[in-house]
Design a protein around this motif. Structure first.
Motif, mmCIF file in Angstrom:
data_model
loop_
_atom_site.group_PDB
_atom_site.id
_atom_site.type_symbol
_atom_site.label_atom_id
_atom_site.label_comp_id
_atom_site.label_asym_id
_atom_site.label_seq_id
_atom_site.Cartn_x
_atom_site.Cartn_y
_atom_site.Cartn_z
ATOM 1 N N GLU A 1 0.743 -1.197 0.062
ATOM 2 C CA GLU A 1 -0.070 0.078 0.085
ATOM 3 C C GLU A 1 0.743 1.302 -0.015
ATOM 4 N N THR A 2 1.693 1.371 0.965
ATOM 5 C CA THR A 2 2.426 2.552 1.280
ATOM 6 C C THR A 2 3.142 3.212 0.071
ATOM 7 N N MET A 3 4.036 2.119 -0.739
ATOM 8 C CA MET A 3 4.966 2.555 -1.733
ATOM 9 C C MET A 3 3.832 2.719 -3.126
ATOM 10 N N LEU B 1 0.998 4.149 -3.129
ATOM 11 C CA LEU B 1 0.423 5.435 -2.793
ATOM 12 C C LEU B 1 1.594 6.368 -2.871
ATOM 13 N N LEU B 2 2.789 6.355 -2.324
ATOM 14 C CA LEU B 2 3.627 7.288 -2.564
ATOM 15 C C LEU B 2 4.093 7.641 -3.741
ATOM 16 N N THR B 3 4.181 6.522 -4.458
ATOM 17 C CA THR B 3 4.726 6.765 -5.952
ATOM 18 C C THR B 3 3.788 7.380 -6.763
ATOM 19 N N ASN C 1 1.045 9.304 -5.687
ATOM 20 C CA ASN C 1 0.765 10.401 -5.318
ATOM 21 C C ASN C 1 1.838 11.569 -5.570
ATOM 22 N N HIS C 2 2.884 11.273 -5.724
ATOM 23 C CA HIS C 2 4.027 12.281 -6.092
ATOM 24 C C HIS C 2 3.955 12.484 -7.765
ATOM 25 N N LEU D 1 0.910 14.006 -9.055
ATOM 26 C CA LEU D 1 0.607 15.659 -8.492
ATOM 27 C C LEU D 1 1.646 16.638 -9.271
ATOM 28 N N VAL E 1 -0.228 18.498 -2.202
ATOM 29 C CA VAL E 1 -0.662 17.299 -1.909
ATOM 30 C C VAL E 1 -1.633 16.553 -2.699
ATOM 31 N N GLY F 1 -4.215 13.478 -3.156
ATOM 32 C CA GLY F 1 -4.652 12.711 -1.969
ATOM 33 C C GLY F 1 -5.199 11.513 -2.334
ATOM 34 N N GLY F 2 -4.200 10.636 -3.101
ATOM 35 C CA GLY F 2 -4.587 9.082 -3.424
ATOM 36 C C GLY F 2 -4.911 8.452 -2.318
ATOM 37 N N VAL F 3 -5.882 7.611 -2.161
ATOM 38 C CA VAL F 3 -5.965 6.608 -1.241
ATOM 39 C C VAL F 3 -5.987 5.159 -1.820
#
Lengths: 478, 478
Positions: free
Chosen positions: A124-126, A128-130, A132-133, A136, A326, A328-330
């Motif tokens: 999940e985290t990676m 979203l991080l990838t 979302n950045h 953006l 930001v 805001g992808g979830v």
């Protein structure tokens, strides 16, 4: 990812949950998670999807090494069997995603992970991080490139980026959305995105005077001479000195001054004057580049004032997406196996916009006969749309708002990336992604693209999906 | 930097300038460059310096490998001798910097590079990138930690950070400014900053109901049980279920529920009610953590409304410094060798605030008898201040504003980091940096720290430096 071991880059709760699933023997239950976002940065009409290539790299290389396992062991809360599972971790899930460069809209899944819940949670985290950045920055860049109305935009923001990756992947995302090049040499070295740049004020200042500095530069770079003209006084010194360099250094070599750059002052006034002075000196082909805290709003304003600008260097406000930093992808659960049957899940919220759309889904984009995008429709994954038959679009919130469309093209936006952990997608080149972005961006109506009060693009539900959602809402409300 | 080869991460103009200096045989001229910033993010009263450790790592490992040289060769604009110089590159400059964690103010040098101009130029981008990013986040974190008035703050932003480095070094910078921990496991693995977290809504949803999920979690983590209580209805379901878990699962084991977390709703109202319910159930020690797009302003507001919160989880607005995502550090030439003599340089601007302060400088911080910071004074580097004698502070713009101070302590803020390319600074541990930050932050007056209309901390010039600056301005104006 440069062979970095970023396995531990995950929120700690992914690990506590994963261990919980493992101990509870729920780890192999198949779940579906959707990546989506709820609102578009800067009250814009669209966003741009980017980052898939790095998600793929991450998923292909996800291994828990000895150091990581020892570290987790030291926490004394993880089950031995779970740590053993991690040591032998293999990604076995399915991933569907939109192509990079696709215009995307709120609430629709842009990436879907379907597989054992333990794996979904760990990635999940990676993911979203990838996403979302890069989404953006790709979104911000698309806005800026569009505002420049065909003039070139160069990404200049490395020094103000949020770390090294932000400068690198930010430039990559901006390139997808049509930026011409970057100041960041690494990005050229690694991704062949043209790196550009000539001199800073310090170069000029390091010489006894501006003309000597210009002359020195022209001597070294007679074929690619671009001069920074605003160190002392743009109109009284900088441009006259640049013209003098043309006459005294470049003319004898049969070369032409390629450009000038301004980094301060009233850019509309100065560029209009500069253009006149250059033209009068026979330098009609000399390009004018400007920089200095630019963004889409300032670019629009400069153009409307008749500024004579060929290239915009856009730095900090692009690479940090300063106006809205930001995306805001979830990552939300939309279905899970119950008694071996994939069962849609909904998360209800008092805030209607925050209620999720349940089930394993596909997104179809409808285009009219002129290839302009009309609407996106979320459907159950297995639904098919027969473009030879009329299709009824309706607003999922105001269902009396309906529209029957007769002549249209339609395509599914979510395509298979991984099947049972195996990559089944041929990663396109950056140039292909960029071309795809351009093509798809051109299917958007001007009303969707405009900066101020854009038209809200339709994201509807198919009748089947709408019915399922209503059923689950009713069930929950009882 | 994880052994990544980031050598090419520099603006392309650093290379064109460096090559120009080389060809022009100016490359060995000694220059002084100052890193400073002009305005404090969010109209705050202070910023916090961070990133030095990564600057050191970068400078120690700066090598141009074969691939990099071949890449530059392919550009066909660089001199062979220059490329040969790069192949054998060694950093030989002096670097002075403030300690990480130091409160910093506009216009004063926070890092100084003094050495061959070619080297100064080549390291510009990475120094700025590193310091701008980490100082931005350290500053934002200090504001948030201060607003929390002694309550804990945890950094939760990995999924919204601008790339991997932003999540890692952002958490590092936040930790320097007093954040208690992070959600990012990598940061614990690499920097021993405590990683924290328990569960997401997906965990709760993956079970048939909330109580079953809570029970499952408590069974696995009886010693560290923190439950997310807002998936369905915080007061009607979440907290009653948490209390039930205490009675049915934890009481028989002699364990206590460690905490609950809320991620939505009216956090002031809900936490006040939650606290009552927990207290009535004998769970006075159960901590309440909240999250949901928090920042210093919302935290201040929640506290003023009497919210019962022990820990704030702060995500996207911290890790992206959303309210002002740009830290505007610049790298400006302040002196250069002319005929073997280091000669101060000034850059004049019509905008007085943008006129640079010339010369190789030191910054002294003055403290009163209670160890509270009074003012910073920029001096020529070699100036010494004898604290046994009175010192006259005066405003560099409004020179009639003077103040003679009698009893004070003073210390130089710029300390040697590299001498002729050799590291002469013992890098402190992160815990030491954090302790140093706390100590120095406590020397700031409340008026400087407050969020709204803070007092402008004095950054003055010594009489010698002021005189030099005036002389150069006059010389330039002639």
């Amino acid at each position: 990812m440069d062979d970095r071991k970023l396995t531990m880059l995950m929120d700690f709760y992914e690990l506590t949950m994963a261990n919980g699933y493992y101990v509870d023997k729920k780890d192999k239950e198949i779940a579906v998670f959707d990546v989506f976002f709820r609102s578009i940065p800067d009250k814009g009409g669209y966003a741009i999807f980017a980052g898939l290539e790095q998600v793929i790299e991450y998923l292909q290389n996800l291994k828990f090494g000895k150091d990581e396992i020892e570290f987790l062991e030291s926490k004394k809360i993880f089950d031995k069997g779970f740590l053993n599972y991690l040591s032998n971790f293999e990604f076995t899930a399915d991933v569907y995603a939109m192509r990079e460069g696709t215009p995307i809209f709120p609430h629709e899944p842009i990436l879907v992970v379907k597989g054992p819940i333990i794996e979904c949670q760990l990635v999940e985290t990676m993911i979203l991080l990838t996403i979302n950045h890069q989404s953006l920055i790709a979104t911000k860049a698309a806005r800026i490139v569009h505002a420049a109305k065909g003039r070139s935009v160069i990404e200049f923001g490395a020094r103000r980026a949020h770390g090294y990756d932000a400068s690198i992947y930010g430039a990559r995302a901006a390139y997808i959305s049509g930026v011409l090049g970057t100041s960041n040499t690494y990005v050229d070295f690694k991704y062949s995105i043209p790196a550009l740049g000539t001199m800073a004020h310090s170069y000029i200042q390091s010489y006894e005077d501006e003309y000597t500095a210009f002359k020195a530069y022209a001597d070294v770079y007679p074929d690619s001479c671009v001069l920074l003209v605003d160190t002392y006084n743009t109109l009284k010194q900088g441009i006259p000195n640049a013209i003098k360099v043309q006459k005294e250094v470049l003319d004898p070599l049969g070369k032409k001054l390629k450009g000038i750059r301004l980094d301060s002052g009233d850019l509309a006034y100065l560029t209009i004057q500069a253009r006149k002075m250059l033209d009068e000196a026979g330098l009609e082909d000399c390009k004018i580049t400007v920089s200095n805290s630019l963004d889409e709003y300032l670019i629009k304003e400069l153009i409307s004032q008749g500024a004579q600008i060929d290239t915009f260097g856009v730095g900090e406000r692009l690479v940090t997406a300063r106006s809205e930093a930001v995306f805001g992808g979830v990552f939300k659960l939309s279905a899970i196996e119950v008694n071996k049957k994939l069962t849609p899940k909904i998360k209800i919220s008092e805030n209607v916009q925050k209620t999720t759309t349940p089930g394993f889904k596909q997104v179809y984009r409808f285009y009219d006969e002129n290839c302009m995008a009309i609407a996106d429709v979320m459907t159950l994954f297995e639904e098919e749309i027969d473009a030879s038959k009329p299709y009824l679009l309706f607003d999922p919130d105001y269902v009396w708002k309906k529209k029957m469309i007769e002549t249209y093209n339609v395509k599914p936006l979510l395509i298979p990336i991984f099947k049972k952990g195996k990559l089944v997608y041929e990663t396109p080149s950056l140039e292909e992604i960029r071309a795809y972005h351009k093509q798809e961006f051109n299917t958007l109506w001007p009303a969707v693209i405009r900066l101020e009060n854009p038209h809200e693009y339709y994201v509807d539900l198919s009748e089947k999906l709408w019915t399922l959602k209503q059923k689950l809402i009713k069930k929950y409300k009882r």
